[in-house]
Design a protein around this motif. Structure first.
Motif, short mmCIF file in Angstrom:
data_model
loop_
_atom_site.label_atom_id
_atom_site.label_comp_id
_atom_site.label_asym_id
_atom_site.label_seq_id
_atom_site.Cartn_x
_atom_site.Cartn_y
_atom_site.Cartn_z
N LEU A 209 0.83 -1.20 0.00
CA LEU A 209 0.00 0.00 0.00
C LEU A 209 0.87 1.26 0.00
O LEU A 209 0.60 2.21 -0.74
CB LEU A 209 -0.93 0.00 1.21
N ARG A 210 1.91 1.25 0.83
CA ARG A 210 2.77 2.43 0.88
C ARG A 210 3.51 2.63 -0.44
O ARG A 210 3.73 3.77 -0.86
CB ARG A 210 3.78 2.31 2.03
N GLN A 213 0.97 4.24 -2.75
CA GLN A 213 0.79 5.65 -2.41
C GLN A 213 1.96 6.51 -2.88
O GLN A 213 1.78 7.69 -3.22
CB GLN A 213 0.62 5.79 -0.90
N SER A 214 3.15 5.94 -2.89
CA SER A 214 4.34 6.73 -3.22
C SER A 214 4.35 7.20 -4.66
O SER A 214 5.09 8.14 -5.00
CB SER A 214 5.61 5.93 -2.92
N PHE A 216 2.07 8.82 -5.96
CA PHE A 216 1.50 10.17 -5.89
C PHE A 216 2.42 11.15 -5.17
O PHE A 216 2.12 12.34 -5.11
CB PHE A 216 0.14 10.12 -5.19
N ASP A 217 3.52 10.65 -4.63
CA ASP A 217 4.45 11.51 -3.88
C ASP A 217 5.62 11.98 -4.72
O ASP A 217 6.45 12.76 -4.24
CB ASP A 217 5.00 10.74 -2.67
N TRP A 230 -2.19 -0.60 -7.81
CA TRP A 230 -3.47 -0.33 -7.13
C TRP A 230 -4.49 -1.43 -7.44
O TRP A 230 -5.26 -1.84 -6.57
CB TRP A 230 -4.02 1.03 -7.54
N TYR A 247 -11.18 2.92 -0.43
CA TYR A 247 -9.97 3.76 -0.48
C TYR A 247 -9.06 3.29 -1.61
O TYR A 247 -8.49 4.09 -2.36
CB TYR A 247 -9.23 3.71 0.85
N GLY A 251 -7.74 5.15 -5.12
CA GLY A 251 -6.37 5.20 -5.63
C GLY A 251 -6.29 4.72 -7.06
O GLY A 251 -5.58 5.31 -7.89
N ARG A 254 -7.68 7.43 -9.32
CA ARG A 254 -6.73 8.54 -9.46
C ARG A 254 -5.64 8.20 -10.48
O ARG A 254 -5.23 9.04 -11.28
CB ARG A 254 -6.09 8.86 -8.12
#
Length: 296
Positions: A209-210, A213-214, A216-217, A230, A247, A251, A254
């Motif tokens: 998951l992390r 998410q990364s 988008f970072d 995702w 959730y 993701g 997105r």
């Protein structure tokens, strides 16, 4: 979690060299016995510590504060006595350091880890614990080399990669102001650290998951890869609570918007009903519809 020392390493190092005869054989046999006794003694202390930690967190018949203090002091004394007899036992230093840290004595614990690091600078767990203390003290520039060294020493251990990625993400602005790295280098290293942790522990949902998410970072990520990650997460989370699955759907949507998959993203967004995600859901749907109307 308590890391019990690798007693087999003690025995292997002795047994592999136990080939001489006569006086030499007797000497090495004596050494084997001494090491075995030391290992057993340290194991007994570690077992007492485990029992203490279990009792201190148990809701059944909780011990009084006075009794907990007494038992903790007994374990501290046992470790100190052991290290007086075995001052160069790195495993003993590590276990004692971890117990000191659990007892809210990080400075004393770090002193033990530094001592262990001098004896054997090849232990990633020691580097990790020293880094943790330096981060808590706000010494980020000093902590980073220890985190990097932990990854270098044990490149196949996912927790060190994950910890490095978290450090680079949380303290990005501080690291940039210190001139330690550029934004691009920091982001790339952070993203790669999360990717490595996820790859090394494919069944660890948190790590994957992390990593997802990364995407988008960082700037200019691989959105095709992001979408795949995702989507894999959503398949992996079929038995998770609805809010968590939604959730993950958000993701995925997105990532689709970045690939121009407007209709597919809207279809997914319309399935999201969680109140906590409503604002983001409506915002994305509005943006996607406006993009469709303008042809962008």
């Amino acid at each position: 979690m308590i890391h019990i020392p690798y007693f087999k390493n003690f025995l292997c190092s002795i047994l592999c060299g136990l080939a001489a005869v006569g006086n030499s054989e007797k000497k090495e046999a004596d050494q084997l016995g001494a090491v075995t006794v030391a290992a057993q003694r340290l194991g007994q202390i570690a077992a007492r510590e485990q029992m203490f930690l279990k009792n201190s967190s148990s809701s059944n018949k909780p011990l009084s504060k006075q009794e907990l203090t007494r038992r903790a002091q007994q374990i501290l004394s046992a470790y100190e006595s052991y290290l007086e007899d075995n001052p160069r036992d790195v495993n003993g230093l590590i276990l004692y350091g971890k117990f000191r840290r659990r007892m809210g004595q990080p400075r004393h614990a770090t002193g033990l880890f530094l001592e262990a690091d001098k004896m054997d600078p090849r232990l990633a767990v020691v580097k990790q614990n020293i880094a943790n203390y330096l981060v808590e003290e706000g010494r980020l520039a000093d902590a980073l080399p220890f985190l990097l060294k932990a990854v270098e020493l044990e490149p196949k251990e996912p927790v060190y990669h994950h910890q490095l990625g978290t450090f680079l993400f949380l303290f990005k602005e501080d690291l940039l102001s210190l001139g330690i790295a550029s934004a691009q280098t920091n982001d790339r290293s952070m993203h790669e650290a999360f990717r490595s942790a996820s790859k090394l522990a494919p069944d660890n949902f948190e790590y994957k998951l992390r990593y997802a998410q990364s995407f988008f970072d960082i700037s200019d990520p691989d959105w095709d890869k992001a979408l795949g990650v995702w989507q894999d997460l959503r398949n992996q989370a079929r038995d998770h609570p609805v809010s968590e699955r939604e959730y993950l759907a958000l993701g995925e949507a997105r990532a689709m918007t970045q690939l121009g998959m407007r209709k597919e993203a809207i279809a997914i967004l319309k399935t999201i009903t969680s109140p906590s995600l409503r604002t983001t859901r409506e915002s994305l749907i509005k943006e996607l519809k406006e993009a469709g109307a303008t042809g962008k």
